[in-house]
Write a protein that holds these residues in place. Structure first.
Motif, PDB file in Angstrom:
ATOM      1  N   PRO A  81       2.912  24.252  32.498  1.00  0.00           N
ATOM      2  CA  PRO A  81       4.211  24.939  32.334  1.00  0.00           C
ATOM      3  C   PRO A  81       4.305  25.646  30.985  1.00  0.00           C
ATOM      4  CG  PRO A  81       4.536  22.692  33.078  1.00  0.00           C
ATOM      5  CD  PRO A  81       3.078  22.830  32.777  1.00  0.00           C
ATOM      6  N   LEU A  82       4.868  26.839  31.022  1.00  0.00           N
ATOM      7  CA  LEU A  82       5.054  27.618  29.789  1.00  0.00           C
ATOM      8  C   LEU A  82       6.062  26.937  28.876  1.00  0.00           C
ATOM      9  CD1 LEU A  82       5.772  31.399  30.320  1.00  0.00           C
ATOM     10  CD2 LEU A  82       4.424  30.342  28.516  1.00  0.00           C
ATOM     11  N   CYS A  83       7.013  26.247  29.517  1.00  0.00           N
ATOM     12  CA  CYS A  83       8.155  25.720  28.776  1.00  0.00           C
ATOM     13  C   CYS A  83       8.031  24.203  28.643  1.00  0.00           C
ATOM     14  CB  CYS A  83       9.422  26.065  29.554  1.00  0.00           C
ATOM     15  SG  CYS A  83      10.871  25.273  28.907  1.00  0.00           S
ATOM     16  N   ARG A  84       8.194  23.712  27.421  1.00  0.00           N
ATOM     17  CA  ARG A  84       8.001  22.266  27.214  1.00  0.00           C
ATOM     18  C   ARG A  84       9.177  21.444  27.739  1.00  0.00           C
ATOM     19  NH1 ARG A  84      10.408  21.016  21.910  1.00  0.00           N
ATOM     20  NH2 ARG A  84      11.150  23.007  21.099  1.00  0.00           N
ATOM     21  N   PHE A  85      10.255  22.086  28.128  1.00  0.00           N
ATOM     22  CA  PHE A  85      11.423  21.357  28.646  1.00  0.00           C
ATOM     23  C   PHE A  85      11.427  21.280  30.175  1.00  0.00           C
ATOM     24  CE2 PHE A  85      12.740  23.325  24.646  1.00  0.00           C
ATOM     25  CZ  PHE A  85      13.109  22.201  23.939  1.00  0.00           C
ATOM     26  N   PHE A  86      10.415  21.927  30.806  1.00  0.00           N
ATOM     27  CA  PHE A  86      10.454  22.127  32.260  1.00  0.00           C
ATOM     28  C   PHE A  86      10.775  20.870  33.073  1.00  0.00           C
ATOM     29  CE2 PHE A  86       7.816  22.385  36.256  1.00  0.00           C
ATOM     30  CZ  PHE A  86       8.786  23.044  36.976  1.00  0.00           C
ATOM     31  N   TYR A  87      10.105  19.760  32.777  1.00  0.00           N
ATOM     32  CA  TYR A  87      10.285  18.576  33.632  1.00  0.00           C
ATOM     33  C   TYR A  87      11.621  17.861  33.398  1.00  0.00           C
ATOM     34  CZ  TYR A  87       5.450  19.382  34.873  1.00  0.00           C
ATOM     35  OH  TYR A  87       4.306  19.965  35.324  1.00  0.00           O
ATOM     36  N   LYS A  88      12.347  18.281  32.342  1.00  0.00           N
ATOM     37  CA  LYS A  88      13.645  17.647  32.073  1.00  0.00           C
ATOM     38  C   LYS A  88      14.813  18.560  32.443  1.00  0.00           C
ATOM     39  CE  LYS A  88      12.179  15.160  27.968  1.00  0.00           C
ATOM     40  NZ  LYS A  88      11.921  15.795  26.696  1.00  0.00           N
ATOM     41  N   CYS A  89      14.647  19.842  32.141  1.00  0.00           N
ATOM     42  CA  CYS A  89      15.744  20.805  32.283  1.00  0.00           C
ATOM     43  C   CYS A  89      15.869  21.226  33.741  1.00  0.00           C
ATOM     44  CB  CYS A  89      15.429  22.006  31.399  1.00  0.00           C
ATOM     45  SG  CYS A  89      16.417  23.446  31.709  1.00  0.00           S
ATOM     46  N   GLY A  90      17.074  21.430  34.217  1.00  0.00           N
ATOM     47  CA  GLY A  90      17.252  21.778  35.628  1.00  0.00           C
ATOM     48  C   GLY A  90      17.194  23.274  35.922  1.00  0.00           C
ATOM     49  N   GLY A  91      16.860  24.095  34.924  1.00  0.00           N
ATOM     50  CA  GLY A  91      16.961  25.550  35.101  1.00  0.00           C
ATOM     51  C   GLY A  91      15.891  26.182  35.978  1.00  0.00           C
ATOM     52  N   CYS A  92      14.631  25.748  35.860  1.00  0.00           N
ATOM     53  CA  CYS A  92      13.527  26.370  36.609  1.00  0.00           C
ATOM     54  C   CYS A  92      12.967  25.404  37.647  1.00  0.00           C
ATOM     55  CB  CYS A  92      12.376  26.746  35.674  1.00  0.00           C
ATOM     56  SG  CYS A  92      12.760  28.061  34.520  1.00  0.00           S
ATOM     57  N   ASP A  93      12.341  25.964  38.696  1.00  0.00           N
ATOM     58  CA  ASP A  93      11.660  25.130  39.692  1.00  0.00           C
ATOM     59  C   ASP A  93      10.153  25.345  39.679  1.00  0.00           C
ATOM     60  OD1 ASP A  93      14.205  24.285  41.025  1.00  0.00           O
ATOM     61  OD2 ASP A  93      14.334  26.439  41.391  1.00  0.00           O
ATOM     62  N   PHE A  94       9.704  26.489  39.121  1.00  0.00           N
ATOM     63  CA  PHE A  94       8.288  26.854  39.269  1.00  0.00           C
ATOM     64  C   PHE A  94       7.575  27.218  37.973  1.00  0.00           C
ATOM     65  CE2 PHE A  94       9.493  27.765  43.773  1.00  0.00           C
ATOM     66  CZ  PHE A  94       8.649  26.821  44.326  1.00  0.00           C
TER      67      PHE A  94
ATOM     68  N   GLU B  67      25.294  19.022  19.846  1.00  0.00           N
ATOM     69  CA  GLU B  67      24.054  19.499  20.468  1.00  0.00           C
ATOM     70  C   GLU B  67      24.387  20.623  21.444  1.00  0.00           C
ATOM     71  OE1 GLU B  67      21.116  20.410  20.305  1.00  0.00           O
ATOM     72  OE2 GLU B  67      20.647  18.502  19.353  1.00  0.00           O
ATOM     73  N   ILE B  68      23.442  21.554  21.590  1.00  0.00           N
ATOM     74  CA  ILE B  68      23.644  22.665  22.535  1.00  0.00           C
ATOM     75  C   ILE B  68      22.390  22.816  23.386  1.00  0.00           C
ATOM     76  CG2 ILE B  68      23.008  24.341  20.693  1.00  0.00           C
ATOM     77  CD1 ILE B  68      24.892  26.352  22.197  1.00  0.00           C
ATOM     78  N   GLY B  69      22.571  23.055  24.672  1.00  0.00           N
ATOM     79  CA  GLY B  69      21.405  23.200  25.560  1.00  0.00           C
ATOM     80  C   GLY B  69      21.842  23.280  27.008  1.00  0.00           C
ATOM     81  N   PHE B  70      20.939  22.897  27.899  1.00  0.00           N
ATOM     82  CA  PHE B  70      21.256  22.918  29.328  1.00  0.00           C
ATOM     83  C   PHE B  70      21.369  21.485  29.833  1.00  0.00           C
ATOM     84  CE2 PHE B  70      18.689  26.914  28.944  1.00  0.00           C
ATOM     85  CZ  PHE B  70      19.774  27.771  29.052  1.00  0.00           C
ATOM     86  N   PHE B  71      22.132  21.310  30.897  1.00  0.00           N
ATOM     87  CA  PHE B  71      22.239  19.979  31.492  1.00  0.00           C
ATOM     88  C   PHE B  71      20.927  19.602  32.186  1.00  0.00           C
ATOM     89  CE2 PHE B  71      27.009  20.671  31.763  1.00  0.00           C
ATOM     90  CZ  PHE B  71      27.272  19.757  30.761  1.00  0.00           C
ATOM     91  N   LYS B  72      20.543  18.344  32.015  1.00  0.00           N
ATOM     92  CA  LYS B  72      19.425  17.780  32.747  1.00  0.00           C
ATOM     93  C   LYS B  72      19.769  17.840  34.240  1.00  0.00           C
ATOM     94  CE  LYS B  72      16.978  13.460  32.475  1.00  0.00           C
ATOM     95  NZ  LYS B  72      16.975  12.134  31.897  1.00  0.00           N
ATOM     96  N   THR B  73      18.770  17.975  35.111  1.00  0.00           N
ATOM     97  CA  THR B  73      19.031  18.068  36.555  1.00  0.00           C
ATOM     98  C   THR B  73      19.951  16.937  37.009  1.00  0.00           C
ATOM     99  OG1 THR B  73      16.718  18.688  36.671  1.00  0.00           O
ATOM    100  CG2 THR B  73      17.848  18.450  38.771  1.00  0.00           C
ATOM    101  N   LYS B  74      20.968  17.304  37.759  1.00  0.00           N
ATOM    102  CA  LYS B  74      21.930  16.362  38.345  1.00  0.00           C
ATOM    103  C   LYS B  74      22.463  15.341  37.336  1.00  0.00           C
ATOM    104  CE  LYS B  74      20.186  16.909  42.979  1.00  0.00           C
ATOM    105  NZ  LYS B  74      18.976  16.705  43.696  1.00  0.00           N
TER     106      LYS B  74
END
Ligand code: SAH
Length: 426
Positions: free
Chosen positions: A70-83, A137-144
């Motif tokens: 994954p290009l992004c180190r947050f991929f497995y935590k962040c709910g924004g991307c699937d692929f 803190e600022i960011g995206f919500f973790k999936t669900k």
């Protein structure tokens, strides 16, 4: 019998509409997020439901040739991307297939689904980012969940958002913690930036926050507070809107008005609408769910007249102003629910519909059948509701000619489609 917490080795033979891998244990379906079709994986069952189970990926035993780091180190935590973990070619095959599957299974529609039009840019393509703020803190919500993943560089957002989130992270905590949400919107073709701060509270030292943001980026032209409960807008700095361009047209966008999130792909999508419509110049067209009038104004030069309908009052105001800015006088806009407003609009030769994910109200499809246009152009961001609605329209004598998927949302499982339907002549 499968059981929770038990490990299994399974083959991933399919993909879900949300981008998870699907395998089977003794014929029972297991959904495995982050697994790819063609892989053999070790999983642990985390949840059992009536018709399927959820499995957590423990180990990829034989990886798909498409698997990537994954290009992004947050991929497995962040709910924004699937692929982020699959080569882009995998995503394209997946998306075309997802559309075909939805049309066959839900719509029982025989349709010519063309291969998806790829995105020009796979990274940093989004022009709108909504960040959650809590506890400094600022960011995206973790999936669900409601815990924040402090994403400081997002692979799909415009790079400008990195400086803005860093500034908010670094500002005194009593200021940032008064804000619940920060939305950044970037007009990619003019460079203008809008920041919306969502909160019901009075922002302490608001001047300091405004000064910090304006010093940071000279392209910020609008800072607006949006009241969380009432949705009311308070202008904090600059103007109430940003201005963008699509092709040679100029569009004003208010804080809460819808605007396609991928600017480069929007022009490709709208050009496809024009191409599939084959306008002769004599048509009266309806553009239902018209937002700020982008499609109406984009097609206006090819038709006799176009009437847009939109439920959000602020967007309708934008649409009317946009017609004026672009000196277009054959486009008319009305505020209202498409399913009600369309009843009093008379006849049209072509009806364009671009509803939200839930698709069209059945009564709108009934009225379209009465209007009996020669063509329907259905723009959809959800293949499942598209399939459901095409099935209803086919029962009313409209034939699905072409379904063209367009990739507006790289790295996610979402897919946009433009569909051409023609009325079958008696
Ligand atoms: N065609 C536009 C907007 C598409 S998004 C574009 O390409 O930019 C869908 C739009 O439908 C949103 O602006 C939303 O406010 C509007 N909407 C949602 N429900 C509606 C309804 N029942 N009737 C009319 N518009 C609706």
């Amino acid at each position: 019998m499968q059981s929770v917490n038990k490990e299994y080795i399974i083959d991933i033979t399919d993909m879900s509409s949300e981008g998870a891998g699907i395998g089977k244990i003794d014929g029972f379906a297991v959904f495995v997020p982050f697994a790819l079709k063609g892989e053999k994986v070790r999983i642990i069952i985390t949840k059992m439901l009536k018709n399927y189970a959820i499995g957590q990926l423990v180990e990829v035993i034989s990886p798909s040739p498409y698997r990537i780091q994954p290009l992004c180190r947050f991929f497995y935590k962040c709910g924004g991307c699937d692929f982020q973990h699959a080569d882009y070619r995998f995503e394209l095959l997946y998306k075309t297939d997802k559309v075909k599957t939805a049309l066959e299974r839900i719509g029982s529609v025989k349709a010519n689904v063309l291969p998806i039009i790829p995105a020009v840019a796979h990274e940093n393509y989004r022009n709108k980012a909504k960040f959650a703020v809590s506890g400094g803190e600022i960011g995206f919500f973790k999936t669900k969940s409601h815990s924040i993943v402090p994403v400081d560089n997002c692979a799909i957002q415009n790079k400008i958002t990195e400086d803005i989130t860093a500034a908010i992270r670094n500002i005194e905590r009593h200021i940032s913690s008064a804000v619940a949400e920060v939305t950044v919107r970037i007009a990619e073709n003019t460079g203008e930036v809008m920041i919306c701060l969502t909160t019901d509270k009075k922002i302490p030292d608001a001047e300091k926050l405004i000064q910090t943001l304006c010093d940071l980026n000279k392209n910020i032209v609008s800072i607006v507070q949006i009241k969380k409960d009432s949705g009311k807008e308070v202008l904090l700095w600059g103007k109430r809107y940003i201005t963008d361009k699509i092709g040679d047209l100029t569009f004003r966008i208010s804080p809460k008005s819808f605007y396609q999130v991928n600017s480069k792909q929007t022009k490709i999508l709208y050009d496809k609408i024009v191409k599939l419509s084959c306008f002769s110049g004599t048509e009266r067209v309806f553009d239902l769910y018209c937002g700020i009038g982008t499609i109406s104004l984009y097609i206006s030069r090819y038709v006799r007249e176009v009437t847009g309908v939109e439920i959000a009052g602020e967007a309708v105001k934008d649409a009317k102003i946009n017609a004026k800015i672009n000196e277009i006088n054959n486009a008319f806009f009305y505020e209202g629910a498409a399913e009600h407003a369309v009843k009093s609009l008379g006849k049209a030769d072509v009806v364009i519909i671009d509803p939200p994910r839930k698709g069209c109200d059945k009564s709108l499809l009934d009225t379209i059948s009465e209007i009996s246009p020669d063509k329907i152009i259905y723009v959809s961001c959800n293949p499942a509701t598209l399939a459901r609605d095409l099935k209803i329209l086919s029962g009313y004598g409209f034939e699905t000619k072409i379904v063209q998927p367009v990739d507006m949302f790289p790295r996610t499982a979402h897919v946009e489609c433009v569909t051409l339907m023609s009325r079958v002549k008696e």
